[in-house]
Design a protein around this motif. Sequence first.
Motif, PDB file in Angstrom:
ATOM      1  N   ARG A  40     -13.766  -5.751  -4.795  1.00  0.00           N
ATOM      2  CA  ARG A  40     -14.171  -6.026  -3.414  1.00  0.00           C
ATOM      3  C   ARG A  40     -13.379  -7.155  -2.755  1.00  0.00           C
ATOM      4  O   ARG A  40     -13.824  -7.719  -1.752  1.00  0.00           O
ATOM      5  N   ASP A  41     -12.227  -7.495  -3.284  1.00  0.00           N
ATOM      6  CA  ASP A  41     -11.443  -8.573  -2.684  1.00  0.00           C
ATOM      7  C   ASP A  41     -10.018  -8.153  -2.351  1.00  0.00           C
ATOM      8  O   ASP A  41      -9.168  -8.998  -2.053  1.00  0.00           O
ATOM      9  N   GLY A  42      -9.735  -6.864  -2.382  1.00  0.00           N
ATOM     10  CA  GLY A  42      -8.407  -6.365  -2.046  1.00  0.00           C
ATOM     11  C   GLY A  42      -8.520  -5.132  -1.175  1.00  0.00           C
ATOM     12  O   GLY A  42      -9.494  -4.379  -1.256  1.00  0.00           O
ATOM     13  N   LEU A  43      -7.536  -4.921  -0.324  1.00  0.00           N
ATOM     14  CA  LEU A  43      -7.549  -3.821   0.625  1.00  0.00           C
ATOM     15  C   LEU A  43      -6.173  -3.170   0.671  1.00  0.00           C
ATOM     16  O   LEU A  43      -5.149  -3.851   0.598  1.00  0.00           O
ATOM     17  N   VAL A  44      -6.154  -1.849   0.784  1.00  0.00           N
ATOM     18  CA  VAL A  44      -4.936  -1.135   1.106  1.00  0.00           C
ATOM     19  C   VAL A  44      -5.265  -0.216   2.280  1.00  0.00           C
ATOM     20  O   VAL A  44      -6.347   0.374   2.327  1.00  0.00           O
ATOM     21  N   TYR A  45      -4.367  -0.168   3.259  1.00  0.00           N
ATOM     22  CA  TYR A  45      -4.617   0.709   4.399  1.00  0.00           C
ATOM     23  C   TYR A  45      -3.316   1.394   4.820  1.00  0.00           C
ATOM     24  O   TYR A  45      -2.205   0.963   4.469  1.00  0.00           O
ATOM     25  N   ALA A  46      -3.475   2.487   5.569  1.00  0.00           N
ATOM     26  CA  ALA A  46      -2.327   3.242   6.064  1.00  0.00           C
ATOM     27  C   ALA A  46      -2.389   3.312   7.582  1.00  0.00           C
ATOM     28  O   ALA A  46      -3.451   3.558   8.163  1.00  0.00           O
ATOM     29  N   THR A  47      -1.260   3.093   8.202  1.00  0.00           N
ATOM     30  CA  THR A  47      -1.097   3.363   9.626  1.00  0.00           C
ATOM     31  C   THR A  47      -0.212   4.605   9.738  1.00  0.00           C
ATOM     32  O   THR A  47       0.079   5.258   8.737  1.00  0.00           O
ATOM     33  N   GLY A  48       0.195   4.935  10.949  1.00  0.00           N
ATOM     34  CA  GLY A  48       1.031   6.108  11.123  1.00  0.00           C
ATOM     35  C   GLY A  48       2.348   6.051  10.379  1.00  0.00           C
ATOM     36  O   GLY A  48       2.896   7.073   9.991  1.00  0.00           O
ATOM     37  N   GLY A  49       2.862   4.833  10.131  1.00  0.00           N
ATOM     38  CA  GLY A  49       4.182   4.741   9.542  1.00  0.00           C
ATOM     39  C   GLY A  49       4.300   3.947   8.271  1.00  0.00           C
ATOM     40  O   GLY A  49       5.394   3.829   7.713  1.00  0.00           O
ATOM     41  N   ALA A  50       3.193   3.365   7.751  1.00  0.00           N
ATOM     42  CA  ALA A  50       3.324   2.492   6.588  1.00  0.00           C
ATOM     43  C   ALA A  50       2.009   2.397   5.825  1.00  0.00           C
ATOM     44  O   ALA A  50       0.925   2.650   6.366  1.00  0.00           O
ATOM     45  N   VAL A  51       2.143   2.005   4.545  1.00  0.00           N
ATOM     46  CA  VAL A  51       1.005   1.635   3.717  1.00  0.00           C
ATOM     47  C   VAL A  51       1.114   0.133   3.471  1.00  0.00           C
ATOM     48  O   VAL A  51       2.189  -0.368   3.132  1.00  0.00           O
ATOM     49  N   VAL A  52       0.000  -0.592   3.630  1.00  0.00           N
ATOM     50  CA  VAL A  52       0.011  -2.049   3.565  1.00  0.00           C
ATOM     51  C   VAL A  52      -1.055  -2.518   2.575  1.00  0.00           C
ATOM     52  O   VAL A  52      -2.192  -2.038   2.605  1.00  0.00           O
ATOM     53  N   ARG A  53      -0.685  -3.464   1.703  1.00  0.00           N
ATOM     54  CA  ARG A  53      -1.628  -4.062   0.757  1.00  0.00           C
ATOM     55  C   ARG A  53      -1.987  -5.460   1.242  1.00  0.00           C
ATOM     56  O   ARG A  53      -1.107  -6.282   1.540  1.00  0.00           O
ATOM     57  N   ILE A  54      -3.307  -5.723   1.320  1.00  0.00           N
ATOM     58  CA  ILE A  54      -3.823  -7.012   1.777  1.00  0.00           C
ATOM     59  C   ILE A  54      -4.508  -7.707   0.606  1.00  0.00           C
ATOM     60  O   ILE A  54      -5.287  -7.101  -0.126  1.00  0.00           O
ATOM     61  N   GLY A  55      -4.228  -9.010   0.436  1.00  0.00           N
ATOM     62  CA  GLY A  55      -4.803  -9.785  -0.647  1.00  0.00           C
ATOM     63  C   GLY A  55      -6.157 -10.373  -0.299  1.00  0.00           C
ATOM     64  O   GLY A  55      -6.649 -10.229   0.827  1.00  0.00           O
ATOM     65  N   PRO A  56      -6.788 -11.082  -1.239  1.00  0.00           N
ATOM     66  CA  PRO A  56      -8.137 -11.620  -1.041  1.00  0.00           C
ATOM     67  C   PRO A  56      -8.267 -12.586   0.129  1.00  0.00           C
ATOM     68  O   PRO A  56      -9.352 -12.736   0.694  1.00  0.00           O
ATOM     69  N   HIS A  57      -7.166 -13.256   0.488  1.00  0.00           N
ATOM     70  CA  HIS A  57      -7.215 -14.241   1.563  1.00  0.00           C
ATOM     71  C   HIS A  57      -6.700 -13.680   2.886  1.00  0.00           C
ATOM     72  O   HIS A  57      -6.466 -14.439   3.837  1.00  0.00           O
ATOM     73  N   TRP A 103       2.722  13.392  -2.441  1.00  0.00           N
ATOM     74  CA  TRP A 103       1.708  12.608  -3.142  1.00  0.00           C
ATOM     75  C   TRP A 103       2.468  11.474  -3.816  1.00  0.00           C
ATOM     76  O   TRP A 103       3.281  11.686  -4.722  1.00  0.00           O
ATOM     77  N   ILE A 104       2.212  10.252  -3.378  1.00  0.00           N
ATOM     78  CA  ILE A 104       2.998   9.094  -3.797  1.00  0.00           C
ATOM     79  C   ILE A 104       2.097   8.134  -4.570  1.00  0.00           C
ATOM     80  O   ILE A 104       0.961   7.882  -4.167  1.00  0.00           O
ATOM     81  N   VAL A 105       2.619   7.598  -5.672  1.00  0.00           N
ATOM     82  CA  VAL A 105       1.882   6.615  -6.463  1.00  0.00           C
ATOM     83  C   VAL A 105       2.678   5.311  -6.462  1.00  0.00           C
ATOM     84  O   VAL A 105       3.859   5.290  -6.833  1.00  0.00           O
ATOM     85  N   LEU A 106       2.019   4.216  -6.054  1.00  0.00           N
ATOM     86  CA  LEU A 106       2.651   2.909  -5.942  1.00  0.00           C
ATOM     87  C   LEU A 106       1.992   1.917  -6.888  1.00  0.00           C
ATOM     88  O   LEU A 106       0.798   2.027  -7.193  1.00  0.00           O
ATOM     89  N   ASP A 107       2.764   0.951  -7.348  1.00  0.00           N
ATOM     90  CA  ASP A 107       2.215  -0.160  -8.122  1.00  0.00           C
ATOM     91  C   ASP A 107       1.377  -1.023  -7.172  1.00  0.00           C
ATOM     92  O   ASP A 107       1.870  -1.480  -6.136  1.00  0.00           O
ATOM     93  N   ALA A 108       0.119  -1.238  -7.503  1.00  0.00           N
ATOM     94  CA  ALA A 108      -0.767  -1.961  -6.600  1.00  0.00           C
ATOM     95  C   ALA A 108      -0.368  -3.416  -6.426  1.00  0.00           C
ATOM     96  O   ALA A 108      -0.666  -4.027  -5.393  1.00  0.00           O
ATOM     97  N   ALA A 109       0.297  -4.007  -7.413  1.00  0.00           N
ATOM     98  CA  ALA A 109       0.678  -5.416  -7.332  1.00  0.00           C
ATOM     99  C   ALA A 109       1.939  -5.631  -6.511  1.00  0.00           C
ATOM    100  O   ALA A 109       2.063  -6.636  -5.804  1.00  0.00           O
ATOM    101  N   THR A 110       2.887  -4.672  -6.600  1.00  0.00           N
ATOM    102  CA  THR A 110       4.199  -4.882  -5.994  1.00  0.00           C
ATOM    103  C   THR A 110       4.557  -3.876  -4.906  1.00  0.00           C
ATOM    104  O   THR A 110       5.469  -4.125  -4.118  1.00  0.00           O
TER     105      THR A 110
END
Length: 291
Positions: A40-57, A103-110
């Motif tokens: 519950r402290d990490g987020l990943v979201y998609a917009t029309g052109g990108a996937v973005v990973r957000i950290g706890p802060h 179908w794409i798989v990404l490393d969640a950390a990097t």
Amino acid sequence: MRVISRQADAGIEIFDENLEPLRILPAPPEVEGWAVSSTRDGLVYATGGAVVRIGPHGDELWRFDLGPNAGNARTDVTFSADDALVWVYAPNVYAGRAAQDEWIVLDAATGAVRSRRALPSSGHGGAQFPLRDGRMLLDVGEGRDGSQIYLAAAASEIHDFGWGDRVLIDVSPGQTRFLTVHHEQEDVAVHDFPGGGVRFRLTPADFGFDEDSGVVVEWSGGFLDDRTVVVVLTAEDEETEQEWWRHFRVDAGTGEVLGDLGIVTIHGYDLRPLGDGTYVITDTDGTLRRM
């Protein structure tokens, strides 16, 4: 228990098990899909052109470029069950990016690419279901052309269930069964997982509705727990022309209809089963309630 989150003006609002707000992580209004980590402290979201990973802060950890979305398509993203990977369904065909969906798989950390595979589909959007063994189930909605269901590990061949007319609704908490609804909303079925064999199939007639009543099965509901599924029936009232919907409990092993839940929700998709016998609905003032 499944993590509960929703989109708010400031981003994605995340709740604890008691539905108390924990935090809001930033995300733009044009988000197409998002997922919150099991912690519950990490987020990943998609917009029309990108996937973005957000950290706890609230800081951006990485960004993965998909290319522009020039059409009517929605990217889906989710974490693997152990939060180590981010899975992305990219509807490239309807987005105008490529000749095949991916179908794409990404490393969640990097954000590094672990695998990137073409799909034999042309979807408007998708829904993914993480499995404890690291695999992922994917439902691709192709509009009037139907719906496709796939299963894969991060580096395995993709298994195509090959139906084309079943919409994946949910996976049981024990991950031994899954729930589908016919693309034309004619019936609901519980299948054995992973084989896909039909354990039982129910039509609106099995819930007491006449064939000429106009009642159909909604593409919603899910597993209350391993023993019980919620099936939603819906139709339009002939006199008022207003849509109505009702929630029924069904024995997940036998298909016996156990009765109407007797609840009122703001729409036919609002009830979210948590897999532990409880579910979440939204009050008319926007407050979430766990029942």
